[in-house]
Design a protein around this motif. Structure first.
Motif, PDB file in Angstrom:
ATOM      1  N   GLU A   1     -24.682 106.137  46.535  1.00  0.00           N
ATOM      2  CA  GLU A   1     -25.119 104.736  46.553  1.00  0.00           C
ATOM      3  C   GLU A   1     -25.496 104.256  47.951  1.00  0.00           C
ATOM      4  O   GLU A   1     -25.982 103.146  48.120  1.00  0.00           O
ATOM      5  CB  GLU A   1     -23.999 103.833  46.014  1.00  0.00           C
ATOM      6  N   GLY A   2     -25.209 105.070  48.960  1.00  0.00           N
ATOM      7  CA  GLY A   2     -25.586 104.683  50.316  1.00  0.00           C
ATOM      8  C   GLY A   2     -24.572 103.803  51.029  1.00  0.00           C
ATOM      9  O   GLY A   2     -24.913 103.124  51.993  1.00  0.00           O
ATOM     10  N   VAL A   3     -23.326 103.812  50.563  1.00  0.00           N
ATOM     11  CA  VAL A   3     -22.302 102.970  51.189  1.00  0.00           C
ATOM     12  C   VAL A   3     -22.199 103.260  52.688  1.00  0.00           C
ATOM     13  O   VAL A   3     -22.130 102.342  53.506  1.00  0.00           O
ATOM     14  CB  VAL A   3     -20.931 103.209  50.513  1.00  0.00           C
ATOM     15  N   PHE A   4     -22.260 104.548  53.040  1.00  0.00           N
ATOM     16  CA  PHE A   4     -22.072 104.891  54.455  1.00  0.00           C
ATOM     17  C   PHE A   4     -23.361 104.743  55.261  1.00  0.00           C
ATOM     18  O   PHE A   4     -23.337 104.815  56.490  1.00  0.00           O
ATOM     19  CB  PHE A   4     -21.510 106.313  54.578  1.00  0.00           C
ATOM     20  N   ASP A   5     -24.480 104.561  54.566  1.00  0.00           N
ATOM     21  CA  ASP A   5     -25.714 104.253  55.275  1.00  0.00           C
ATOM     22  C   ASP A   5     -25.768 102.771  55.602  1.00  0.00           C
ATOM     23  O   ASP A   5     -26.329 102.367  56.617  1.00  0.00           O
ATOM     24  CB  ASP A   5     -26.919 104.665  54.430  1.00  0.00           C
ATOM     25  N   ARG A   6     -25.136 101.960  54.713  1.00  0.00           N
ATOM     26  CA  ARG A   6     -25.091 100.524  54.970  1.00  0.00           C
ATOM     27  C   ARG A   6     -23.961 100.182  55.941  1.00  0.00           C
ATOM     28  O   ARG A   6     -24.127  99.365  56.830  1.00  0.00           O
ATOM     29  CB  ARG A   6     -24.893  99.780  53.637  1.00  0.00           C
ATOM     30  N   PHE A   7     -22.824 100.838  55.761  1.00  0.00           N
ATOM     31  CA  PHE A   7     -21.645 100.547  56.606  1.00  0.00           C
ATOM     32  C   PHE A   7     -21.299 101.817  57.376  1.00  0.00           C
ATOM     33  O   PHE A   7     -20.495 102.627  56.949  1.00  0.00           O
ATOM     34  CB  PHE A   7     -20.467 100.097  55.746  1.00  0.00           C
ATOM     35  N   ARG A   8     -21.923 101.967  58.502  1.00  0.00           N
ATOM     36  CA  ARG A   8     -21.866 103.260  59.186  1.00  0.00           C
ATOM     37  C   ARG A   8     -20.504 103.565  59.780  1.00  0.00           C
ATOM     38  O   ARG A   8     -20.206 104.721  60.078  1.00  0.00           O
ATOM     39  CB  ARG A   8     -22.934 103.325  60.264  1.00  0.00           C
ATOM     40  N   ASP A   9     -19.675 102.548  59.987  1.00  0.00           N
ATOM     41  CA  ASP A   9     -18.350 102.799  60.559  1.00  0.00           C
ATOM     42  C   ASP A   9     -17.270 102.896  59.494  1.00  0.00           C
ATOM     43  O   ASP A   9     -16.095 103.058  59.818  1.00  0.00           O
ATOM     44  CB  ASP A   9     -17.980 101.679  61.542  1.00  0.00           C
ATOM     45  N   LEU A  10     -17.651 102.743  58.229  1.00  0.00           N
ATOM     46  CA  LEU A  10     -16.634 102.768  57.179  1.00  0.00           C
ATOM     47  C   LEU A  10     -16.032 104.163  57.067  1.00  0.00           C
ATOM     48  O   LEU A  10     -16.741 105.168  57.114  1.00  0.00           O
ATOM     49  CB  LEU A  10     -17.268 102.373  55.844  1.00  0.00           C
ATOM     50  N   ARG A  11     -14.707 104.208  56.910  1.00  0.00           N
ATOM     51  CA  ARG A  11     -14.019 105.493  56.736  1.00  0.00           C
ATOM     52  C   ARG A  11     -13.066 105.365  55.564  1.00  0.00           C
ATOM     53  O   ARG A  11     -12.580 104.273  55.262  1.00  0.00           O
ATOM     54  CB  ARG A  11     -13.258 105.842  58.026  1.00  0.00           C
ATOM     55  N   ALA A  12     -12.790 106.467  54.905  1.00  0.00           N
ATOM     56  CA  ALA A  12     -11.966 106.414  53.700  1.00  0.00           C
ATOM     57  C   ALA A  12     -10.995 107.595  53.677  1.00  0.00           C
ATOM     58  O   ALA A  12     -11.323 108.696  54.131  1.00  0.00           O
ATOM     59  CB  ALA A  12     -12.853 106.451  52.451  1.00  0.00           C
TER      60      ALA A  12
END
Lengths: 306, 150, 178
Positions: free
Chosen positions: C43-54
């Motif tokens: 879905e591109g979550v990490f393209d939209r929120f580049r600093d998000l980590r899980a």
């Protein structure tokens, strides 16, 4: 001008040209995909009729026309009585070498609802082949509906893991010691991790499944077969060699599959070409494992007195 | 001896391609808006017949949910696993620096020029089809020793 | 973000319906985690929120290499459906995801096979110690780490990876970060 061809996969001459004659293929096991799953099962009578017609058509139009062909018995899986009746009707024809299901079922495959189908297959000495796809009526992933085909396709591998887990814990494999399950188009490499995870879970929760007489990994090694396409492709092909060494049962359990005529077809002389493997293991994967499982006769000697 | 006459520009109209066999290699000659390019008809992934794949454009995106479709006709998608390759360079979309199909330069030259260099040019399949090179026409010349796209 | 074992959405916890036994659901949590990783990347979550980590908690990790081999392979053939995903999915996982080791799907009896799995997922870099407290408690923390790990790898899993991932060495104080 050649006669107009029908779509790939529905035209025997085209199949010969693109696949059977192009490579030295001894046998090809057909896997008809029929909408007789949950989506087609709202009318069980219709689904059963569709399966009967498909099996008859397969015998007449395909198996009668080329001695290399074998096929799979399609059954309306969600209506057990109809499914069993169809296995009984078709199984006496030795050219049908397995009972065919699709991976997306209405309930996990270990559910007792499906056991009569497995009993019928085992009674006739037929494996149960389970192919990618189908419509079970549930979201396409364990976490809900996915947006993209990419997720749906890669996610089918997870449904295969779920079905294997369900079959192992259900107890059906103790009940039918000669039941053999072929997981088709679901990948292979996940089986080691899944077997570890099931064994670990069994150590802690065996009270819930006291009907199991062995560790889950032992059922996996004995009852499950896998096909190559679309085999996982690690960045270093030797990762797959190591996996096959670490899970020795796979050498006897993995069989070449083409997925013809779909978009991610694997050619027999190309699949796992970069994966280091002994000639013996490659011959098993390309021929001998399938020959043993489906009881396909060895080729006659060239000078067999004809 | 690596330059081969493989046809005339009229054999490969804009948007079309033709596969020729030169030195045992199948090579697709493509016409992109009047420019000619050549790539091996063999996917570097699993050897699929790349040149019979769908010819399409480049799909890219400025962000989730947004699609750009341009450079129509410049991408070749292998019929076996749908990996995408740039016709002009042979580079794959998924691993452009590591996975490439061999791409060759194609030039359009006059018959007069070709006639003047008989020692270097190999007539190739074009003359094998009994088409003599005449000085009045233009020809497609494939250079097997060259590399396109580097 | 922590993706923790469990939760109820109303959907069956598998893509093929409701399982019969709890043990199936426990095993199947690994496939739920795989579905969520696929979804977040596709879905591109990490393209939209580049600093998000899980962090994937209590769902194991030994399934990761096989899952990524398949996901990367599918991406190569289907990436035009999700063109915002510009790199192979495995690269997103390496950058954005961590996994807890305890309790997990380790088999102490097969260190060589386990090491092959760990070699195929960039070593111990993505692994964090997890206690399972108060559910499936690991009695001795060291038992949660593969027995054959070297001292530096143990240190990574027990301390270093979490320190870096959670930025534990930064000064405290709400609003004081950055």
């Amino acid at each position: 001008m050649a006669a107009r061809r029908r779509a790939p996969g529905s035209d025997l001459d085209f199949l010969r040209e693109q696949l059977l004659d192009r490579w030295p293929i001894e046998y090809a096991v057909l896997g008809p995909i029929v909408r007789a799953d949950q989506a087609g099962m709202r009318n069980a009578d219709y689904a059963a009729a569709l399966c009967r017609a498909t099996n008859d058509w397969t015998a007449r139009e395909w198996l009668d026309s080329d001695p290399r062909l074998r096929s799979s018995i399609v059954v309306p899986v969600e209506d057990t009585a109809y499914a069993v009746a169809e296995v009984e009707r078709v199984a006496p024809d030795p050219r049908f070498v397995q009972v065919y299901m699709q991976i997306k079922t209405a309930l996990p495959m270990g559910n007792r609802k499906y056991w009569p189908i497995y009993e019928a297959a085992a009674h006739h000495g037929l494996p149960v082949g389970v192919h990618f796809g189908g419509v079970g009526g549930h979201p396409s992933t364990a976490a809900g509906w996915a947006s993209f085909y990419l997720e749906d396709h890669a996610g089918n591998a997870q449904s295969f893991q779920t079905q294997l887990t369900s079959l192992v814990f259900s107890g059906i494999l103790d009940r039918l010691p000669n039941l053999r399950i072929v997981l088709i188009e679901g990948g292979v490499a996940w089986v080691q991790s899944l077997a570890w995870r099931m064994d670990r879970a069994f150590e802690r929760m065996h009270d819930e499944v006291p009907h199991l007489t062995r560790r889950p990994s032992e059922y996996v090694a004995e009852h499950f077969w896998f096909t190559t396409q679309p085999v996982e492709e690690p960045p270093d092909p030797r990762s797959l060699s190591r996996l096959f060494a670490d899970v020795p049962a796979l050498r006897d359990r993995v069989m070449y599959s083409s997925d013809y005529p779909h978009w991610d077809f694997d050619a027999p002389d190309q699949v796992m070409r970069t994966v280091p493997m002994s000639a013996t293991d490659r011959a098993k994967m390309m021929s001998e494992n399938a020959r043993a499982l489906y009881r396909l006769p060895a080729p006659a000697p060239a000078d067999a007195g004809e | 001896m690596s330059r081969h006459v493989v046809g005339t520009p009229a054999d490969v109209p804009p948007g079309e391609h033709k596969v020729v066999t030169v030195d045992g290699r199948e090579i697709g000659i493509f016409n992109l808006d009047g420019e000619f390019y050549a790539v091996r008809n063999r996917c570097p992934h699993q050897g699929g017949p790349l040149c019979s794949g769908i010819r399409t454009g480049a799909v890219s995106s400025p962000g989730p949910g947004r699609y750009d479709y341009d450079e129509r006709g410049t991408i070749l998608r292998c019929p076996w696993h749908q990996w995408e390759f740039e016709i002009t360079t042979g580079r794959s979309w998924c691993e452009p620096d590591r996975v490439r199909v061999r791409a060759y330069p194609v030039s359009v030259e006059t018959g007069a020029a070709l006639a003047a260099e008989p020692g270097e040019r190999v007539p190739g399949p074009y003359t094998a089809e009994t088409y003599p090179v005449s000085v009045e026409e233009d020809y497609l010349v494939l250079d097997l020793s060259g590399r396109a796209g580097d | 973000m922590s993706l923790q074992y469990g939760g109820l959405t109303g959907n069956p916890p598998t893509a093929v319906g409701w399982p019969t036994y709890l043990v199936e659901e426990w095993v199947g949590m690994a496939t739920v985690a795989q579905s969520q990783i696929m979804s977040m990347i596709a879905e591109g979550v990490f393209d939209r929120f580049r600093d998000l980590r899980a962090v994937v908690v209590e769902a194991g990790f030994s399934w990761l290499p096989a899952f990524l081999w398949r996901f990367d392979k599918n991406w190569k053939g289907l990436r035009r459906e999700v063109p915002w995903v510009r790199r192979a999915p495995s690269e997103y996982v390496r950058e954005h995801f961590r996994f807890t080791v305890g309790p997990a799907d380790l088999q102490p009896g097969e260190p060589a096979a386990l090491q092959h799995v760990i070699d195929d997922m960039w070593g111990a870099d993505l692994l964090l110690f997890g206690s399972g407290y108060p559910h499936d408690v690991v009695a001795r923390p060291r038992d949660a780490v593969p027995g054959h790990f070297s001292d530096p790898e143990v240190e990574q899993v027990m301390s270093g990876n979490a320190r870096a991932f959670y930025r534990l060495d930064e000064p405290a104080g709400i609003g004081g970060r950055r």
